[in-house]
Every structure is written in structure tokens, then in C-alpha cells.
Design a protein around this motif. Structure first.
Motif, short mmCIF file in Angstrom:
data_model
loop_
_atom_site.label_atom_id
_atom_site.label_comp_id
_atom_site.label_asym_id
_atom_site.label_seq_id
_atom_site.Cartn_x
_atom_site.Cartn_y
_atom_site.Cartn_z
N ASP A 83 -1.24 4.18 -14.09
CA ASP A 83 -1.36 5.30 -13.17
C ASP A 83 -1.63 6.66 -14.13
OD1 ASP A 83 -1.36 7.17 -10.99
OD2 ASP A 83 0.67 6.70 -10.48
N PRO A 84 -2.87 6.86 -14.53
CA PRO A 84 -3.06 8.20 -15.30
C PRO A 84 -2.79 9.57 -14.72
CG PRO A 84 -5.02 6.87 -15.62
CD PRO A 84 -4.13 5.99 -14.29
N VAL A 122 9.64 -1.57 -16.30
CA VAL A 122 8.80 -1.57 -15.26
C VAL A 122 8.16 -0.26 -15.02
CG1 VAL A 122 8.59 -2.38 -12.85
CG2 VAL A 122 10.04 -3.46 -14.17
N LEU A 123 8.90 0.93 -15.00
CA LEU A 123 8.67 2.27 -14.38
C LEU A 123 7.46 2.46 -15.80
CD1 LEU A 123 8.61 4.86 -12.97
CD2 LEU A 123 10.39 5.36 -14.22
N LYS A 124 7.69 2.23 -17.04
CA LYS A 124 6.80 2.44 -17.92
C LYS A 124 5.40 1.92 -17.74
CE LYS A 124 9.38 1.86 -21.66
NZ LYS A 124 9.77 1.96 -22.99
N GLU A 125 5.34 0.80 -17.05
CA GLU A 125 3.89 0.13 -16.97
C GLU A 125 2.98 1.29 -16.10
OE1 GLU A 125 4.66 -3.07 -14.31
OE2 GLU A 125 5.96 -4.13 -15.88
N GLY A 126 3.67 2.46 -15.41
CA GLY A 126 2.88 3.29 -14.71
C GLY A 126 2.24 4.17 -15.78
N ILE A 127 2.59 4.42 -16.70
CA ILE A 127 2.07 5.27 -17.73
C ILE A 127 0.60 4.87 -18.27
CG2 ILE A 127 2.10 6.20 -20.02
CD1 ILE A 127 5.04 6.00 -19.98
N ILE A 128 0.43 3.30 -17.95
CA ILE A 128 -0.83 2.80 -18.30
C ILE A 128 -1.73 2.61 -16.93
CG2 ILE A 128 -2.34 0.82 -19.47
CD1 ILE A 128 -0.40 2.61 -21.14
N PHE A 138 -4.65 10.37 -24.67
CA PHE A 138 -5.17 10.58 -23.06
C PHE A 138 -4.20 10.75 -22.28
CE2 PHE A 138 -8.10 7.39 -25.63
CZ PHE A 138 -9.46 8.32 -25.63
N ILE A 139 -2.74 10.45 -22.65
CA ILE A 139 -1.61 10.50 -22.07
C ILE A 139 -0.98 11.74 -21.84
CG2 ILE A 139 0.68 9.53 -21.46
CD1 ILE A 139 -0.59 6.66 -22.36
N LEU A 140 -0.85 12.31 -23.06
CA LEU A 140 0.19 13.42 -23.52
C LEU A 140 -0.35 14.70 -22.73
CD1 LEU A 140 1.32 12.74 -27.16
CD2 LEU A 140 2.81 12.63 -24.85
N PRO A 141 0.37 15.66 -22.32
CA PRO A 141 -0.07 16.91 -22.23
C PRO A 141 -0.67 17.46 -23.43
CG PRO A 141 2.04 16.51 -21.37
CD PRO A 141 1.67 15.36 -22.40
N ASP A 185 0.75 -1.23 0.02
CA ASP A 185 0.00 -0.01 -0.09
C ASP A 185 0.77 1.36 0.04
OD1 ASP A 185 -2.83 -1.01 0.56
OD2 ASP A 185 -1.87 -2.16 2.03
N LEU A 186 2.17 1.02 0.28
CA LEU A 186 3.22 2.36 0.36
C LEU A 186 3.60 2.56 -0.88
CD1 LEU A 186 4.96 1.71 3.73
CD2 LEU A 186 3.42 3.53 3.28
N ILE A 187 3.53 1.73 -2.18
CA ILE A 187 3.87 1.88 -3.44
C ILE A 187 3.40 1.39 -4.35
CG2 ILE A 187 5.62 0.31 -3.36
CD1 ILE A 187 7.68 2.56 -3.95
N PRO A 188 3.19 1.97 -5.48
CA PRO A 188 2.52 1.36 -6.79
C PRO A 188 3.17 0.28 -7.30
CG PRO A 188 3.28 3.43 -7.43
CD PRO A 188 3.49 3.43 -6.04
N GLN A 189 2.60 -0.83 -8.02
CA GLN A 189 3.43 -1.94 -8.44
C GLN A 189 4.39 -1.56 -9.57
OE1 GLN A 189 1.45 -4.73 -11.38
NE2 GLN A 189 1.51 -6.14 -9.63
#
Length: 492
Positions: free
Chosen positions: A249-250, A241-247, A332-335, A172-176
Motif C-alpha cells: 500500500d504505497p 503482518v502490518l509491515k506488509e502494507g509498506i510494500i 520510494f517509501i520514505l518521506p 473489501d472493507l480492509i486491506p490484507q
């Protein structure tokens, strides 16, 4: 659970009375005055259950006691004595100022908590004060563990409350997608008796999680800007692994994209999207991208690059599976002010201006009549599997173009491996008009030569292989190649 009876004798500072609390843990207890203590303090005595022979722990065993104290109370401020010896380290390194700690101490602590024999790549200090108070010391390992991609539950951060250990790998302290981070978080505000079930709905935990994420992103950006060599080492180990957060964690997708690195056709160096944009040509429509299998050299050999690189355009080469999804969800991701990610595998993405496109179309029209037999043959061979077959002014033999809004062959395979059923896709087989094999195909198809079918099947199979997937019928593909080879040697 371990004792038959608990006895607590306590006298508060400045108090004149001493009290004794006694309980056998069965729902009742007694409190009475006693003369057993003449000074302030507390003594807790556990009257232990007898050891059994059924494999249960013997809580009076020396090694069991030391293990429990080391695990749960190694970092509390007060000394814990066992047989007149202090057995807890009391060295809560995250509580000490950074200026007082040498690098060797960080390394020693990391190896202790992570059970890693290598030194960490870098460490991150956290000191949050305000409505929620907590400290933390986090580490990025030098190398990913062998099972990080096979075990998505790997990793996590240890939770402490006022230096008392609560649990390892607190999810719960950190996302996957930050599961490669190791370290500790020490809260001053959480209750010591908190459970895993309560953690999920605890507002303080949500505050700690958001603050920790922001701190990690900030420190990673600093590392990227100030020590590119070390950041590249981090990225090659953990970027996928970090790039998984792009999907996943919007809320933080734009932040993660900003610290993501990509390979390109520009050179052999890694680049960010911002660095790519700084090199864009004035007339460029967006950020040209090509996603494919993890072999960067294979992706560089894709015929889909030829129209763009021949005009001097740089193309991002995206080799991770998650990149396929990023291209699908880019809008949906890009600024809002960011350049569009343009997938050059799509049939509607070209590097040509309107005038250039018209000139190319005019040249292709001159070849159209000669190419018609190939179209007819493709309809016979592939039926409705393809959207169509077309010529391009290219020297590359063949490639498959995705329909606008469609998905790639690799994305189809990823969906199937995840147990999903991809929507039906029809692609266009694009053949290079300047390629010798294609020229031969046109001649053979015009003369109704049976070898034209084998060449067409081989070109289609090659296009699939370059997209990182096997031909639909590998046996048929091999048979066609064998037939063509035999005809060349005069034995077919």
C-alpha cells in the motif's frame, strides 16, 4: 427459495385500505384489496416447501430458525418473537455511546463475533457522519491465531447494513495487511441486496475502507504513544503482518513506517525510526540498518556490525522477511525529509569519514602483498562466483558484502520460494585482517599449503551461515571442517 408461496398483507399508517401481495416466485404476482387487516402494519407469511430427505435444510426446524435469526437479525432494533419469546438480542453495541458501555461488554461482544476465548488487546470505535454514514466497532486480538501467517485470507470484518448482517470477512472493507483486525462495520447507505460482486466497485465501500484505515492508524499511534507496553505486545504479535502494507500500500507506506518498531544495537528496547533519528550522531550519514534472519541474537553476532558499533553508531536490526524488501525500496517509501535507510551489508556503506577511509586504505595497502596469494587461491576455488576477496581492519573472521544495488542472500531465497528467479549476484568476501584464522590462512596460502583451501571454504561457509543461509555445498563444508579438525588433532 425456501417457500412455495409468499403472501404479504399490508396497510400503511393512516391508510384506509389493506392490500395483499401473493407470489409463487415464478415471475408473476397478484395484488388485491383485502379485509384481512384492520390496523396499520405488515404480515409476511411463507408457505414453506416440504422437508426432503436429501440432506437439505428444514426451514421449519426450531434450531434452523433460531440460527438464521441469530446470524442475520440479532442486532436489529425490533424484537423478533418465536413461540411468544424474543430470540434476537437487539444489542447493537456499536450504536451505543462509549460512555454507556463497560469493558466487560466489549469483551463479551468480541468473544461472540471473533470466537476467541481471550479478551481483546484493545478496541476501536468508528462513527462517521457526512456524505457517507457508518459506524463500526473493531478489535485487536491479544494473540495472533496459529494460522495467521499460513493463511493470508484469514480475518476480515463483518458487514452490516442498518444492523442487518450481510456477510462475514468482507475483504473489501480492509486491506490484507490489516487482516488481524476483527469487528463490524454498519452502513446506513448501502442497499440491503448488495452482493459480493457489486461491493468491489461500490464507491461507498471505498470511502468506508479509507476511513477505517485512517482510524486504525490513528488509534494504533495513540496506543504506541500512550501505552508502550501494550503496543509492544501488539507489535510482537502483528507487526510482521502490518509491515506488509509498506510494500502493498504505497499510499499509506509512510504512515505504517511511522508506527513500526525495530530492535537495535543500542539496547534491548524497541524503537521507532523517529526515536532512532533523535539519537543519531551529528556526522551520521543516515539510518544504519542490517536485515537478516528472525533470530535477533544471531543478527547481533553479525561481523558486519563491527565497524559501526566500534565507532559507537547504532544500527537497526531488521529480522522480518518484508524488511529485505523495505531496504530495497526505501528511496520510494520514505518521506522526502527523512533520513536515508543505509544497508550496512552493502559494500559501499561504511561508517568512516573520508580521512578515516584513506587511513584504513593505507594500512591495508601495507598488507596487500601478503594477501595476494589468498586472492589467487579464491579465484581458483570460487571462480567467478565472487566479485572478489578483500581484507578489512576487523577482528571478525568473514562476511559477505552485497554489491551496490544488489540483493542479499536471504532476499534471493525469498524470491526463489515465491517462484521468482533472482538476477545473478556477485558478492565480495571480506576477511578480517586482525582475525587469527585469517592470519593463518594468509600464511598457509603463501606457503601453498593445501589446508589454506579448507580454511577459505570454511570462512566462506561461515559467512553464508551468518547471513541466514546454508553453504552452497553443505557436504563440502562439513568435509573441510572435518579435515581441519583432523589436522589439529594430528590425525589428518
Amino acid at each position: 427459495m425456501a417457500a412455495e408461496r409468499v403472501e404479504v398483507i399490508t396497510r400503511k399508517l393512516g391508510g384506509a385500505e389493506t392490500f395483499k401481495f401473493t407470489s409463487e416466485g415464478e415471475g408473476s404476482f397478484t395484488v388485491e384489496a383485502t379485509e384481512q387487516r384492520s390496523e396499520c402494519g405488515t404480515t409476511v407469511t411463507l408457505f414453506m416447501r416440504p422437508a426432503t430427505d436429501d440432506g437439505g435444510k428444514n426451514y421449519l426446524d426450531e434450531w434452523t430458525i433460531k440460527d438464521i435469526i441469530t446470524k442475520y437479525s440479532d442486532f436489529i432494533s425490533w424484537p423478533i418473537y418465536f413461540k411468544d419469546k424474543i430470540i434476537n438480542s437487539r444489542k447493537a453495541i456499536w450504536q451505543r455511546p462509549d460512555s454507556e458501555i463497560i469493558e466487560e461488554e466489549y469483551t463479551e461482544f468480541y468473544k461472540h463475533i471473533a470466537r476467541d476465548w481471550q479478551a481483546p488487546l484493545t478496541h476501536i470505535r468508528i462513527n462517521a457522519e457526512g456524505s457517507t454514514n457508518f459506524k463500526g466497532l473493531l478489535f485487536v486480538p491479544s494473540e495472533p491465531p496459529y494460522d495467521m501467517f499460513m493463511n493470508p485470507e484469514w480475518g476480515g470484518i463483518s458487514l452490516y447494513i442498518n444492523r442487518v448482517f450481510i456477510m462475514n470477512d468482507c475483504k473489501d472493507l480492509i486491506p490484507q495487511y490489516l487482516r488481524f483486525i476483527r469487528g463490524v462495520i454498519d452502513s446506513e447507505d448501502l442497499p440491503l441486496n448488495i452482493s459480493r460482486e457489486i461491493l468491489q466497485d461500490e464507491p461507498i465501500i471505498r470511502v468506508i475502507r479509507r476511513s477505517t484505515q485512517r482510524k486504525i492508524f490513528t488509534e494504533l499511534r495513540k496506543l504506541m504513544e500512550n501505552d508502550r507496553e501494550k503496543y509492544i505486545k501488539f507489535w510482537t504479535g502483528f507487526g510482521r503482518v502490518l509491515k506488509e502494507g509498506i510494500i502493498q500500500d504505497p499510499e499509506n507506506a509512510k504512515t505504517i513506517l511511522g508506527i513500526s518498531l525495530f530492535r537495535t544495537t543500542f539496547n534491548d528496547e524497541w524503537t521507532t525510526l523517529a526515536e532512532y533519528e533523535s539519537r543519531m550522531k551529528p556526522d551520521q550519514k543516515g539510518i544504519y540498518c542490517l536485515a537478516g534472519r528472525g533470530d535477533i541474537q544471531a543478527l547481533k553476532a553479525s561481523p558486519k556490525l563491527e565497524p559501526f558499533t566500534s565507532k559507537g553508531y547504532e544500527v537497526l536490526l531488521m529480522t522480518d522477511p518484508v524488511d529485505e524488501v523495505i531496504l530495497q525500496e526505501a528511496n520510494f517509501i520514505l518521506p522526502e525529509d527523512a533520513k536515508d535507510l543505509l544497508n550496512i551489508a552493502r559494500d559501499d556503506v561504511t561508517p568512516y569519514s573520508d580521512d578515516e577511509k584513506k587511513a584504513n586504505d593505507d594500512k591495508l595497502k601495507e598488507l596487500d602483498a601478503e594477501f595476494e596469494p589468498v586472492r589467487n587461491l579464491a579465484r581458483e576455488v570460487f571462480g567467478d562466483k565472487l566479485e572478489g576477496v578483500k581484507l578489512a581492519l576487523s577482528s571478525s573472521p568473514a562476511c559477505l558484502r552485497d554489491a551496490p544495488g544488489g540483493i542479499s542472500l536471504r532476499m534471493e531465497n525469498l524470491m526463489r520460494s515465491a517462484g521468482q528467479t533472482p538476477p545473478p549476484q556477485k558478492r565480495t568476501l571480506e576477511l578480517g585482517a586482525e582475525n587469527p584464522a585469517v592470519k593463518r590462512l594468509i600464511t598457509l596460502a603463501k606457503n601453498n599449503d593445501a589446508r589454506a583451501t579448507d580454511i577459505l571454504r570454511v570462512l566462506y561457509g561461515q559467512a553464508m551461515i551468518l547471513d541466514g543461509v546454508l553453504p552452497v555445498d553443505p557436504a563440502e563444508y562439513v568435509k573441510c571442517v572435518d579435515g581441519l579438525m583432523s589436522s589439529i588433532t594430528g590425525e589428518g
